[in-house]
Design a protein around this motif. Sequence first.
Motif, mmCIF file in Angstrom:
data_model
loop_
_atom_site.group_PDB
_atom_site.id
_atom_site.type_symbol
_atom_site.label_atom_id
_atom_site.label_comp_id
_atom_site.label_asym_id
_atom_site.label_seq_id
_atom_site.Cartn_x
_atom_site.Cartn_y
_atom_site.Cartn_z
ATOM 1 N N GLU A 1 -4.480 -2.070 -8.607
ATOM 2 C CA GLU A 1 -4.654 -3.525 -8.700
ATOM 3 C C GLU A 1 -4.122 -4.154 -7.420
ATOM 4 O OE1 GLU A 1 -5.287 -7.165 -9.146
ATOM 5 O OE2 GLU A 1 -5.848 -6.035 -10.949
ATOM 6 N N ASP A 2 -4.956 -4.970 -6.748
ATOM 7 C CA ASP A 2 -4.546 -5.519 -5.457
ATOM 8 C C ASP A 2 -3.629 -6.729 -5.566
ATOM 9 O OD1 ASP A 2 -6.991 -7.932 -4.552
ATOM 10 O OD2 ASP A 2 -6.919 -6.863 -6.456
ATOM 11 N N LEU B 1 -11.555 -4.664 -5.319
ATOM 12 C CA LEU B 1 -10.465 -4.287 -4.425
ATOM 13 C C LEU B 1 -10.774 -4.755 -3.007
ATOM 14 C CD1 LEU B 1 -9.921 -0.687 -5.837
ATOM 15 C CD2 LEU B 1 -8.553 -2.742 -6.310
ATOM 16 N N PRO B 2 -9.776 -5.011 -2.194
ATOM 17 C CA PRO B 2 -10.000 -5.598 -0.863
ATOM 18 C C PRO B 2 -10.800 -4.731 0.097
ATOM 19 C CG PRO B 2 -7.715 -4.906 -1.119
ATOM 20 C CD PRO B 2 -8.340 -4.845 -2.476
ATOM 21 N N ASP C 1 -2.655 -0.607 -4.176
ATOM 22 C CA ASP C 1 -3.161 -1.963 -4.047
ATOM 23 C C ASP C 1 -4.547 -2.031 -3.410
ATOM 24 O OD1 ASP C 1 -2.522 -1.247 -1.481
ATOM 25 O OD2 ASP C 1 -1.450 -3.097 -0.988
ATOM 26 N N CYS C 2 -5.156 -0.878 -3.129
ATOM 27 C CA CYS C 2 -6.485 -0.876 -2.540
ATOM 28 C C CYS C 2 -7.171 0.463 -2.809
ATOM 29 C CB CYS C 2 -6.422 -1.160 -1.039
ATOM 30 S SG CYS C 2 -5.525 0.084 -0.089
ATOM 31 N N SER D 1 0.803 -1.208 0.000
ATOM 32 C CA SER D 1 0.000 0.000 0.000
ATOM 33 C C SER D 1 0.844 1.270 0.000
ATOM 34 C CB SER D 1 -0.933 0.012 1.222
ATOM 35 O OG SER D 1 -0.183 0.025 2.423
#
Length: 248
Positions: free
Chosen positions: A28-29, A79-80, A54-55, A4
């Motif tokens: 992109e995670d 995404l997470p 990443d999120c 992140s």
Amino acid sequence: MDDSTHTGPADPSSSSRAGEACRIFIVEDDAILRASLIDRIRREPDMLVVGEADCLSAAKAALRGAAAGVDIVLVDLGLPDGSGLELIAAIHHSEAAAKVLVFTVFGDRKTVSDALAVGADGFILKDSGPAELASAIRAARDGGVPISPKAAAQLLRAFREPPRPSAVAEPPPSGITPEDYGLTARERETLETLARGFTQREAAEILGVSPHTIVSHVKAIYQKMAVNSRSEAVFEAIHSGLIKMEGR
């Protein structure tokens, strides 16, 4: 280092050295896929990766003050910590000139329609090759609305088919198991890898087999699942419970 934290845009000197390069920010995670995307894009002489996240929260934080220096935001929807649709809407309603290109494995009509409705400037599936991805980025940069052929076909059907009463989706019958498709463990592993967005060549490297072996697995998967494309195979696998994709 935590993924992140890899969210900052490139320094100004990098942008100036790139001249008229299209400046791209990737959301992109999947760390491996993100690295693969960066590698693919950096092979294009007129493109420059200026940041990554990443999120959802990291992307919002990074783009809040840097979107003015970005031409294209390449964003996954699953995404997470939320949906990429939220990020698309935020960019669309901001004063930033950045265009948003969705990059996802889901090409069903609802996903495509929802993304375009909130402000996406293009929609490309993860099974697209490097050339198609690069072409879509250039088209979005130049004011076009690139849409993968399979996703465009879904939209066309939506216009041609009469509206149907909405129904609550039912879970797959309890008796259905992954073995019902007759996939081997290796074929299922191949399908899961391709569902994450990797090309067949990249899947071969990840799984430690030859590209020829992956091609054989893919043919077997299509035959056993009675489908004709990766998108169809992934869609059926997810909805039958064969594989599970986090986020969506």
